[in-house]
Design a protein around this motif. Sequence first.
Motif, mmCIF file in Angstrom:
data_model
loop_
_atom_site.group_PDB
_atom_site.id
_atom_site.type_symbol
_atom_site.label_atom_id
_atom_site.label_comp_id
_atom_site.label_asym_id
_atom_site.label_seq_id
_atom_site.Cartn_x
_atom_site.Cartn_y
_atom_site.Cartn_z
ATOM 1 N N THR A 287 0.819 -1.216 0.000
ATOM 2 C CA THR A 287 0.000 0.000 0.000
ATOM 3 C C THR A 287 0.853 1.267 0.000
ATOM 4 O OG1 THR A 287 -0.193 -0.342 2.363
ATOM 5 C CG2 THR A 287 -2.103 -0.933 1.039
ATOM 6 N N GLY A 288 2.137 1.129 0.228
ATOM 7 C CA GLY A 288 3.070 2.246 0.033
ATOM 8 C C GLY A 288 2.758 3.514 0.810
ATOM 9 N N GLY A 289 2.042 3.416 1.911
ATOM 10 C CA GLY A 289 1.757 4.611 2.709
ATOM 11 C C GLY A 289 0.306 5.063 2.621
ATOM 12 N N LEU A 290 -0.490 4.369 1.793
ATOM 13 C CA LEU A 290 -1.879 4.804 1.598
ATOM 14 C C LEU A 290 -2.708 4.700 2.870
ATOM 15 C CD1 LEU A 290 -2.866 3.348 -1.901
ATOM 16 C CD2 LEU A 290 -2.597 5.756 -1.264
ATOM 17 N N ALA A 292 -1.576 5.045 6.005
ATOM 18 C CA ALA A 292 -1.185 6.183 6.850
ATOM 19 C C ALA A 292 -1.797 7.470 6.295
ATOM 20 C CB ALA A 292 0.335 6.298 6.906
ATOM 21 N N ALA A 293 -1.773 7.612 4.981
ATOM 22 C CA ALA A 293 -2.351 8.813 4.361
ATOM 23 C C ALA A 293 -3.847 8.884 4.663
ATOM 24 C CB ALA A 293 -2.103 8.794 2.853
ATOM 25 N N ARG A 294 -4.505 7.727 4.643
ATOM 26 C CA ARG A 294 -5.950 7.701 4.916
ATOM 27 C C ARG A 294 -6.227 8.039 6.377
ATOM 28 N NH1 ARG A 294 -10.161 2.923 2.881
ATOM 29 N NH2 ARG A 294 -11.964 3.688 4.029
ATOM 30 N N ALA A 308 4.286 5.973 10.505
ATOM 31 C CA ALA A 308 4.242 4.766 9.698
ATOM 32 C C ALA A 308 5.619 4.460 9.159
ATOM 33 C CB ALA A 308 3.274 4.949 8.520
ATOM 34 N N VAL A 309 5.831 3.194 8.895
ATOM 35 C CA VAL A 309 6.994 2.811 8.102
ATOM 36 C C VAL A 309 6.481 2.144 6.844
ATOM 37 C CG1 VAL A 309 8.957 1.244 7.908
ATOM 38 C CG2 VAL A 309 8.612 2.558 10.001
ATOM 39 N N VAL A 310 6.892 2.699 5.706
ATOM 40 C CA VAL A 310 6.649 2.004 4.453
ATOM 41 C C VAL A 310 7.903 1.194 4.188
ATOM 42 C CG1 VAL A 310 6.189 2.234 1.996
ATOM 43 C CG2 VAL A 310 5.171 3.860 3.608
ATOM 44 N N ALA A 311 7.775 -0.107 4.329
ATOM 45 C CA ALA A 311 8.936 -0.977 4.125
ATOM 46 C C ALA A 311 8.739 -1.666 2.785
ATOM 47 C CB ALA A 311 9.035 -1.975 5.261
ATOM 48 N N TYR A 312 9.091 -0.935 1.737
ATOM 49 C CA TYR A 312 8.800 -1.433 0.395
ATOM 50 C C TYR A 312 9.803 -2.507 0.015
ATOM 51 C CZ TYR A 312 5.988 -0.748 -3.750
ATOM 52 O OH TYR A 312 5.076 -0.921 -4.751
ATOM 53 N N ARG A 402 -4.453 -1.824 -4.071
ATOM 54 C CA ARG A 402 -3.852 -0.978 -3.045
ATOM 55 C C ARG A 402 -4.938 -0.255 -2.238
ATOM 56 N NH1 ARG A 402 1.479 1.601 -3.967
ATOM 57 N NH2 ARG A 402 0.415 3.577 -4.291
#
Lengths: 421, 421
Positions: A287-290, A292-294, A308-312, A402
Amino acid sequence: MSVRAGIVVTGTEVLTGRVADRNGPWVADRLLELGVELAHITICGDRPADIEAQLRFLAAEGVDLIVTSGGLGPTADDMTVEVVARFCDRELVLDTELEAKIAAILQHLMARFTGVDFDAVLAANRKQAMVPVGAHVLDPVGTAPGVVVAGSPTVLVLPGPPRELQAMWPAAVADEAFQQAIAGRTVYRQDTVRMFGLAESSLAETLREAESLPGFGDLEITTCLRRGEVEMVTRYEPQSAPAYTRLMDLIRSRHGDTLFSEDGSLVDDQVAGLLAGRRIATAESCTGGLLAARLTERAGSSAYVAGAVVAYANSAKADVLDVEPALIEQFGAVSQEVAEAMAAGALRRFGADTAVAITGIAGPGGGTEDKPVGTVWFCVMLGDGTTVSRSVRLPGDRADIRERSTTVAMHMLRRALLGLS
Amino acid sequence: MSVRAGIVVTGTEVLTGRVADRNGPWVADRLLELGVELAHITICGDRPADIEAQLRFLAAEGVDLIVTSGGLGPTADDMTVEVVARFCDRELVLDTELEAKIAAILQHLMARFTGVDFDAVLAANRKQAMVPVGAHVLDPVGTAPGVVVAGSPTVLVLPGPPRELQAMWPAAVADEAFQQAIAGRTVYRQDTVRMFGLAESSLAETLREAESLPGFGDLEITTCLRRGEVEMVTRYEPQSAPAYTRLMDLIRSRHGDTLFSEDGSLVDDQVAGLLAGRRIATAESCTGGLLAARLTERAGSSAYVAGAVVAYANSAKADVLDVEPALIEQFGAVSQEVAEAMAAGALRRFGADTAVAITGIAGPGGGTEDKPVGTVWFCVMLGDGTTVSRSVRLPGDRADIRERSTTVAMHMLRRALLGLS
């Protein structure tokens, strides 16, 4: 008796899909709130003949009010006011007071740019001060004024930028000609309920069963699938409230387990309420941060969102969330084990008491026979040790998967915070 | 000679703005690619009289093709096919072959749900197999088939869910009746250029100057502000290419410093290309993960996106990105110093060679006289020590400020990776 309205959205960029129209839906909502029945939204490019054809169509359909958006700018392709004047059979005249107002606004705006020929800008903007004879002028929010032309139908002309249109709306509604046009409106009630985890056709079956309930025919029901949720909106005149109560009794008995909102609240509203006093962190891969953005979409979310951590990359899962590389090697990055380790890492890293982890395959590549594109693992972990993990297989393309993942996560979070399994 | 088309989008949930219409814009794009001129998009609720009025309006406007979306579902409010049949003066008949196809699809779908009365579902879906006499059927992607009814105009009926509509489109275009309807199309060229950091009125001034260029009148130009960028789209027949070349020479001479795309590419495309072989991480506060989400929107981004830290709480900036608490205390969380420390933290934490940090005040609360709502600090930091920091003050509401911030960041990233100042 009821009042019907039409909305005309102009702009080649909207017609051709380069810009999504935000005005039609927004004005539609406002009209419904006022008890005005919206019949049509029409969209056309910056071509006078097409704009005029739409105005004539709506007038022929007998609407009482037409609201237009767009085409009020300084460039040559902006000509809504001119077309509306012709449609209403009024001459265009220069409003010198308005011209002075626009000049003052421009002078202020242009201060931000260097090397601008102010006289040329003024000349370009003069046409924005041309209004149909006898029309009411709504003061500009940007540089474009709005206009109300009384008649059958009454036409309300608003600017295209959503921020300007929305800021101008209260003045438009307060206008006398506007009020006259909507004088005969009916006040409707509108109730929205939402379900998650239900097939739309199961609801359709229940609604067919409901046809035998007294007064059911007076309810105007629409259902739709939205972000993976089934939404049912019912509109009715106040005297039909008992029929709506009967309908809801039936829906609750059939679909109580999936019914999460009866008051129009979104899962986002409910989660925001449940997070009060808590501290949440997310750990996201596909989800790449979506998520957290939401969670941070709403004002005030800083009270409970830690981060958040985006651990891609897999290395980021290990380095930033302390997921053991051996876990990833043994079970794969998309697995219950890794989702749980990510959630635990987020709890620790942010000193949080609530964590959500998402790891999945959004595609189009990366799918395998065991874990096809759309496979997503979720984990919700609370400070008291509660751990709920689940995998789903989501339909759709990369963007769908996503976005839908954030909805599944919100519902898992809601249930976990409510203590539901 | 040219071919004109209209699009009819049906669905009360779309008309009332509860669901954003994705079909009108998508079909508009496809029609433009085919060289079909789109005249109107009309949206109405699930009311037969309104749908029929729109079909008649478009026919009266002389369009050659009408594309409808929505209203093909199993529920009682879905009745587009019935209305189209009446409009085209054809009877509805049950297509038994199609009915069998739909039954097979449903059997497969229903396996996911328990406790469903399959016969009831079949009965509800039978109406989806009713088609106008002589119409061409397009095989269902979900459970709803599409329909093409040849005539003047030809009507193409497509399902509402964007995924189904889009998957069905190639079959619709290949259909003989559809091809006949668009036989007289003109092939247009369409070029898009984009500028960042330019006032729309400055471009308008240049376009007025361009009116004296030979052949300028044959260019159909639309401009719009989009996500903080000015976009100019020009449509012209191939023989007008020299006029477009002259226009672009003028634009380059006037706005070369802000012109970043002449080939239709988005800043996202350009940044994706520039990131090849690199490893990027973001550190976000007010954007809450939106920049990471934007960078990972495209397939293949895992090749260069390491991850992100959303450090929403100040403690997270310190704990996860190693921002010295003293820096935050001295300069505030929204400051050049903190933005740079966040970027440095992201580089280190993810072992990245490219980092972007964003820290700002998205509002509505939190603004001060010195740092009003909309104040955002950005820092781009590269592995070679290059550091570019900048603050802007963005207009709009919380959502605007968050989204616009990602655009500013993308442009800073682009310039830094290109070695521009």
